[in-house]
Structure formats: C-alpha cells, structure tokens
Design an enzyme around this catalytic site. Sequence first.
Site, PDB file in Angstrom:
ATOM      1  N   GLY A  34      11.181  -4.890  -1.840  1.00 57.55           N
ATOM      2  CA  GLY A  34      11.431  -6.093  -2.634  1.00 57.55           C
ATOM      3  C   GLY A  34      12.279  -7.066  -1.833  1.00 57.55           C
ATOM      4  N   SER A 108      11.039  -4.368   3.740  1.00 58.41           N
ATOM      5  CA  SER A 108       9.666  -4.031   4.192  1.00 58.41           C
ATOM      6  C   SER A 108       8.656  -5.052   3.676  1.00 58.41           C
ATOM      7  CB  SER A 108       9.285  -2.600   3.795  1.00 58.41           C
ATOM      8  OG  SER A 108       9.607  -2.258   2.474  1.00 58.41           O
TER       9      SER A 108
END
Length: 201
Positions: A34, A108
């Site tokens: 996130g 990520s």
Amino acid sequence: MKKSSNVVWHKPTISREDREQRNGHKSLVLWFTGLSASGKSTLAHAVEDRLHHMGCHTFVMDGDNVRHGLCSDLGFSLEDREENLRRVGEVAKLMIETGVMVLTAFISPLRRDRERVRSLFPHGDFLEIYCDADLSVCESRDPKGLYKRARAGEIPDFTGISSPYEAPINPELRCPTGTESVEANVDRVVAMLRARGVIAE
Ligand code: ADP
C-alpha cells in the site's frame, strides 16, 4: 543473478512441517502492500501482536528497517526497489522454513515486482494484503512528514507523488485501512487465516 554453480542443496533433518507441527500453526508470508502511511506497519504489527498472544511464532519485516542493513546499499529507483523486494522475498522464503509466520510491510508499488516475489513461493504460502487508503488520507496522516517534503520536491521518486503505485487487482485480502479501524482490519486478517486453516478455528 546466479553466480555459484558448485553448490548442492542440503536437505535438513528437521523439516518445515516438523516445525509447523510443533508450533501448532502453518508458516507463511503475509505481504502488506500500500501507499506510504496507508497503515502497513501499523496493521502488520497489530496483527503480529494478536497472533503472538494467541501463541503463534511471528516476525515483522519492515521496509525502513531492512534499509538500515540488508538493503542499505539500495535507493528508491524502480530498479533498486526491485532488488530490495527480491532480497526481502528470499529472506522471507528462508524464514518460513523456520516455521514462522512472516509479516512484511513494504510499499512494493509495482505489480510485476510483487508477482515476482509471489512466484518464489508455493501456492498459498504468500498472501497479499492490500492496505487500501486513498492518497488524500495518507497525505493528511503524513506521520513522518514525507508527503510534505515530496510535494516540496525534496524527495525524488516518492510513491503516489512522483513514482507510481499499482494497486493489487486480486489480492488475497483487501483491508480498508483508510476508513476502518486497526482492530477491524486485524479481525479481517485473523478471520482469513482461520478460514484458510493457517491457524486453528
Ligand atoms: P505505512 O507502513 O503504510 O507507511 P504506517 O503504519 O507507518 O504506514 O503509518 C500509518 C499512520 O496512520 C500511523 O500513524 C497510524 O497510527 C495512522 N492510522 C490512523 N488510522 C489508521 C488505521 N485505521 N489503520 C492504520 N493506520 C492508521
């Protein structure tokens, strides 16, 4: 890139299954993804707290922490982020052999990097948890003042501002961390683990 060819895998006497049996739960990776300040670390540590008190063996790998050591030579270009996640994925892979539940909190941002990490694991050992909070919410939280600095042009390649974030299309779990409480999202994660037989009912 693989540079060593004369190495042979040594099969351990005590297997992952032996360790899982002793622990009373399965080992796996819970991969929290996130935006910055979406609540990945907060939720991962709160889930760990709950699981720990249930008697589970857990460990949180946090983005900022690995960048102090294992990945201190890497920056935030897309190339360095890819290598950062590759290393984290390999460490997580080793750690689940120890029978531990590994919780990772990394932005990520790219689907292909997350998919590459996922491909290191057998089906069901890698569960992607999307900490879904709008950019406006993350920016208003700004616990470390990073958005403010990124908007001022002081931090290059900042996810959501000057670097992309690709939301998961089909994560194992979506946690609305922008609109629901930490406790409600911990309940969601624990319910998923029960439903999948990772921990006992
Ligand atoms: P990330 O790891 O995604 O960068 P952090 O967990 O470090 O995010 O920061 C999220 C911030 O938002 C924390 O200061 C946390 O206390 C706050 N916060 C407020 N409400 C929530 C919520 N419902 N879920 C998660 N974090 C929340």
